[in-house]
Design a protein around this motif. Structure first.
Motif, PDB file in Angstrom:
ATOM      1  N   TRP A  29       0.849  -1.184   0.000  1.00 52.97           N
ATOM      2  CA  TRP A  29       0.000   0.000   0.000  1.00 52.97           C
ATOM      3  C   TRP A  29       0.886   1.237   0.000  1.00 52.97           C
ATOM      4  CZ3 TRP A  29       0.320  -3.418   4.141  1.00 52.97           C
ATOM      5  CH2 TRP A  29       0.938  -2.944   5.296  1.00 52.97           C
ATOM      6  N   SER A  30       0.294   2.386  -0.264  1.00 57.11           N
ATOM      7  CA  SER A  30       1.087   3.612  -0.346  1.00 57.11           C
ATOM      8  C   SER A  30       1.558   4.030   1.047  1.00 57.11           C
ATOM      9  CB  SER A  30       0.287   4.736  -1.000  1.00 57.11           C
ATOM     10  OG  SER A  30      -0.838   5.060  -0.208  1.00 57.11           O
ATOM     11  N   ALA A  31       2.799   4.472   1.089  1.00 55.35           N
ATOM     12  CA  ALA A  31       3.417   4.911   2.352  1.00 55.35           C
ATOM     13  C   ALA A  31       3.049   6.363   2.590  1.00 55.35           C
ATOM     14  CB  ALA A  31       4.927   4.740   2.283  1.00 55.35           C
ATOM     15  N   GLU A  32       2.258   6.583   3.600  1.00 50.90           N
ATOM     16  CA  GLU A  32       1.828   7.943   3.926  1.00 50.90           C
ATOM     17  C   GLU A  32       2.353   8.323   5.301  1.00 50.90           C
ATOM     18  OE1 GLU A  32      -2.384   7.711   3.643  1.00 50.90           O
ATOM     19  OE2 GLU A  32      -2.357   7.317   1.502  1.00 50.90           O
ATOM     20  N   GLY A  33       2.563   9.613   5.482  1.00 50.72           N
ATOM     21  CA  GLY A  33       2.987  10.107   6.787  1.00 50.72           C
ATOM     22  C   GLY A  33       4.490  10.070   6.968  1.00 50.72           C
ATOM     23  N   ASP A  34       4.896  10.383   8.179  1.00 51.47           N
ATOM     24  CA  ASP A  34       6.304  10.447   8.558  1.00 51.47           C
ATOM     25  C   ASP A  34       6.913   9.050   8.627  1.00 51.47           C
ATOM     26  OD1 ASP A  34       8.703  11.664   9.588  1.00 51.47           O
ATOM     27  OD2 ASP A  34       8.082  10.955  11.584  1.00 51.47           O
ATOM     28  N   ALA A  35       8.105   8.889   8.070  1.00 50.09           N
ATOM     29  CA  ALA A  35       8.770   7.572   8.043  1.00 50.09           C
ATOM     30  C   ALA A  35       9.057   7.066   9.453  1.00 50.09           C
ATOM     31  CB  ALA A  35      10.062   7.653   7.243  1.00 50.09           C
ATOM     32  N   LYS A  36       9.498   7.960  10.324  1.00 47.14           N
ATOM     33  CA  LYS A  36       9.817   7.551  11.697  1.00 47.14           C
ATOM     34  C   LYS A  36       8.555   7.076  12.427  1.00 47.14           C
ATOM     35  CE  LYS A  36      12.601   9.144  15.555  1.00 47.14           C
ATOM     36  NZ  LYS A  36      13.384  10.256  16.090  1.00 47.14           N
ATOM     37  N   ALA A  37       7.453   7.807  12.242  1.00 47.55           N
ATOM     38  CA  ALA A  37       6.193   7.416  12.879  1.00 47.55           C
ATOM     39  C   ALA A  37       5.693   6.086  12.310  1.00 47.55           C
ATOM     40  CB  ALA A  37       5.149   8.505  12.680  1.00 47.55           C
ATOM     41  N   ARG A  38       5.867   5.869  10.997  1.00 47.96           N
ATOM     42  CA  ARG A  38       5.430   4.618  10.367  1.00 47.96           C
ATOM     43  C   ARG A  38       6.235   3.436  10.894  1.00 47.96           C
ATOM     44  NH1 ARG A  38       5.185   6.286   5.701  1.00 47.96           N
ATOM     45  NH2 ARG A  38       7.344   5.971   5.115  1.00 47.96           N
ATOM     46  N   VAL A  39       7.550   3.598  11.021  1.00 46.41           N
ATOM     47  CA  VAL A  39       8.392   2.514  11.546  1.00 46.41           C
ATOM     48  C   VAL A  39       7.988   2.199  12.985  1.00 46.41           C
ATOM     49  CG1 VAL A  39      10.744   1.950  12.265  1.00 46.41           C
ATOM     50  CG2 VAL A  39      10.334   2.865   9.987  1.00 46.41           C
ATOM     51  N   ARG A  40       7.756   3.247  13.782  1.00 45.33           N
ATOM     52  CA  ARG A  40       7.354   3.039  15.184  1.00 45.33           C
ATOM     53  C   ARG A  40       5.993   2.327  15.250  1.00 45.33           C
ATOM     54  NH1 ARG A  40       9.082   7.460  17.227  1.00 45.33           N
ATOM     55  NH2 ARG A  40       7.416   8.781  16.416  1.00 45.33           N
ATOM     56  N   ALA A  41       5.035   2.775  14.425  1.00 42.06           N
ATOM     57  CA  ALA A  41       3.702   2.168  14.422  1.00 42.06           C
ATOM     58  C   ALA A  41       3.762   0.712  13.949  1.00 42.06           C
ATOM     59  CB  ALA A  41       2.765   2.975  13.530  1.00 42.06           C
ATOM     60  N   THR A  42       4.590   0.430  12.943  1.00 42.01           N
ATOM     61  CA  THR A  42       4.743  -0.940  12.440  1.00 42.01           C
ATOM     62  C   THR A  42       5.346  -1.841  13.509  1.00 42.01           C
ATOM     63  OG1 THR A  42       5.035  -0.097  10.195  1.00 42.01           O
ATOM     64  CG2 THR A  42       5.738  -2.359  10.604  1.00 42.01           C
ATOM     65  N   ALA A  43       6.391  -1.347  14.193  1.00 41.53           N
ATOM     66  CA  ALA A  43       7.026  -2.137  15.261  1.00 41.53           C
ATOM     67  C   ALA A  43       6.030  -2.410  16.390  1.00 41.53           C
ATOM     68  CB  ALA A  43       8.259  -1.414  15.781  1.00 41.53           C
ATOM     69  N   ASN A  44       5.269  -1.400  16.784  1.00 36.49           N
ATOM     70  CA  ASN A  44       4.283  -1.589  17.861  1.00 36.49           C
ATOM     71  C   ASN A  44       3.179  -2.554  17.450  1.00 36.49           C
ATOM     72  OD1 ASN A  44       5.687   0.139  19.557  1.00 36.49           O
ATOM     73  ND2 ASN A  44       4.480   1.926  18.984  1.00 36.49           N
ATOM     74  N   ALA A  45       2.728  -2.466  16.193  1.00 34.70           N
ATOM     75  CA  ALA A  45       1.675  -3.367  15.714  1.00 34.70           C
ATOM     76  C   ALA A  45       2.162  -4.816  15.697  1.00 34.70           C
ATOM     77  CB  ALA A  45       1.219  -2.938  14.319  1.00 34.70           C
ATOM     78  N   LEU A  46       3.402  -5.036  15.272  1.00 34.57           N
ATOM     79  CA  LEU A  46       3.940  -6.402  15.255  1.00 34.57           C
ATOM     80  C   LEU A  46       4.176  -6.922  16.667  1.00 34.57           C
ATOM     81  CD1 LEU A  46       6.345  -6.118  12.208  1.00 34.57           C
ATOM     82  CD2 LEU A  46       4.277  -7.523  12.366  1.00 34.57           C
ATOM     83  N   GLU A  47       4.674  -6.071  17.560  1.00 28.85           N
ATOM     84  CA  GLU A  47       4.860  -6.502  18.950  1.00 28.85           C
ATOM     85  C   GLU A  47       3.531  -6.870  19.598  1.00 28.85           C
ATOM     86  OE1 GLU A  47       7.076  -3.245  20.664  1.00 28.85           O
ATOM     87  OE2 GLU A  47       8.955  -4.359  20.476  1.00 28.85           O
ATOM     88  N   ALA A  48       2.463  -6.151  19.262  1.00 25.60           N
ATOM     89  CA  ALA A  48       1.137  -6.470  19.805  1.00 25.60           C
ATOM     90  C   ALA A  48       0.655  -7.838  19.328  1.00 25.60           C
ATOM     91  CB  ALA A  48       0.137  -5.387  19.402  1.00 25.60           C
ATOM     92  N   ARG A  49       1.179  -8.331  18.212  1.00 26.06           N
ATOM     93  CA  ARG A  49       0.822  -9.653  17.689  1.00 26.06           C
ATOM     94  C   ARG A  49       1.758 -10.741  18.193  1.00 26.06           C
ATOM     95  NH1 ARG A  49      -1.459  -6.344  14.255  1.00 26.06           N
ATOM     96  NH2 ARG A  49      -3.147  -7.015  12.909  1.00 26.06           N
ATOM     97  N   GLY A  50       2.671 -10.404  19.080  1.00 28.99           N
ATOM     98  CA  GLY A  50       3.574 -11.398  19.663  1.00 28.99           C
ATOM     99  C   GLY A  50       4.902 -11.538  18.956  1.00 28.99           C
ATOM    100  N   TYR A  51       5.215 -10.663  18.027  1.00 32.11           N
ATOM    101  CA  TYR A  51       6.489 -10.713  17.320  1.00 32.11           C
ATOM    102  C   TYR A  51       7.560  -9.973  18.113  1.00 32.11           C
ATOM    103  CZ  TYR A  51       4.262 -12.507  13.116  1.00 32.11           C
ATOM    104  OH  TYR A  51       3.588 -13.285  12.216  1.00 32.11           O
ATOM    105  N   ARG A  52       8.787 -10.420  17.955  1.00 29.57           N
ATOM    106  CA  ARG A  52       9.954  -9.757  18.551  1.00 29.57           C
ATOM    107  C   ARG A  52      10.640  -8.992  17.432  1.00 29.57           C
ATOM    108  NH1 ARG A  52      15.340 -10.948  18.712  1.00 29.57           N
ATOM    109  NH2 ARG A  52      15.003 -12.884  17.593  1.00 29.57           N
ATOM    110  N   ILE A  53      10.873  -7.709  17.662  1.00 27.67           N
ATOM    111  CA  ILE A  53      11.498  -6.876  16.640  1.00 27.67           C
ATOM    112  C   ILE A  53      12.980  -7.245  16.555  1.00 27.67           C
ATOM    113  CG2 ILE A  53      11.987  -4.519  15.890  1.00 27.67           C
ATOM    114  CD1 ILE A  53       8.992  -5.365  15.924  1.00 27.67           C
ATOM    115  N   VAL A  54      13.435  -7.564  15.353  1.00 23.81           N
ATOM    116  CA  VAL A  54      14.812  -7.971  15.113  1.00 23.81           C
ATOM    117  C   VAL A  54      15.645  -6.789  14.643  1.00 23.81           C
ATOM    118  CG1 VAL A  54      16.308  -9.478  13.741  1.00 23.81           C
ATOM    119  CG2 VAL A  54      14.112 -10.316  14.571  1.00 23.81           C
ATOM    120  N   GLN A  55      15.075  -5.978  13.731  1.00 25.05           N
ATOM    121  CA  GLN A  55      15.838  -4.877  13.167  1.00 25.05           C
ATOM    122  C   GLN A  55      14.887  -3.800  12.675  1.00 25.05           C
ATOM    123  OE1 GLN A  55      18.322  -6.063   9.934  1.00 25.05           O
ATOM    124  NE2 GLN A  55      19.350  -4.100   9.792  1.00 25.05           N
TER     125      GLN A  55
END
Length: 181
Positions: free
Chosen positions: A40-66
């Motif tokens: 999908w199209s990347a909208e918004g601030d890159a830093k905020a998107r990376v933070r939101a993606t990491a938080n969404a994956l952690e909420a699903r039980g994933y461990r952030i690697v990088q």
């Protein structure tokens, strides 16, 4: 007369074997594109998107690697025990059973070996990567099942449209929440 005919039959037979190559279940089918929901199209601030993606994956039980903000990259993994998948017949040199494993073999003669391992169900490793490049976020996911000894039982891409759509909705909700606060 028989030799040329035999050569033609042999060439046709070998050519037919090449034409009927089997499907490799562990190989990645690079010809099939990602499901529509996985980019999908990347909208918004890159830093905020990376933070939101990491938080969404952690909420699903994933461990952030990088993470890498400059690339818009978030890599994560999660492991899930797979009880009952441990009965894999992979040892051609020995026997295994309740009391352990034993076998015969050696390079320069014969040897006898025995070892005991208690427990350890296979584990499914789910890996997710989200990358925002050229204004598009792409999510890929793969799945591997590995037994306690490190033997690969199964590996395949696991790009699910339902997973990507739910992740996209979660990332968007987190970015909206962050922008309003």
């Amino acid at each position: 007369m028989m030799k040329p005919l035999l050569l033609v039959v042999l060439a046709c037979g070998l050519g037919g074997c090449q034409g009927l190559a089997s499907y490799d279940p562990l190989g990645r089918d690079v010809g099939s594109p990602l499901p529509e929901a996985c980019h999908w199209s990347a909208e918004g601030d890159a830093k905020a998107r990376v933070r939101a993606t990491a938080n969404a994956l952690e909420a699903r039980g994933y461990r952030i690697v990088q993470t890498e903000v400059a690339l818009g990259l978030v890599s994560a993994e999660r492991s899930v025990a797979q009880p009952g998948l441990g009965a894999v017949d992979r040892s051609f040199w020995g026997r295994s059973g309740f009391w352990g494993r034993y076998g015969l073999g050696g390079r320069q003669g014969y040897s006898l070996g025995y070892f005991q391992r208690f427990g350890g169900d296979p584990v499914r490793l789910l890996r997710v990567s989200a990358v925002a490049a050229e204004g598009v976020v792409r999510v890929t996911r793969d799945s591997r099942v590995v037994d306690a000894d490190g033997y690969l039982i199964d590996a395949r891409p696991d790009n699910s449209a339902a997973f990507c759509a739910a992740l996209h909705d979660d990332i968007d909700a987190r970015m909206r929440e962050e922008s309003t606060s």
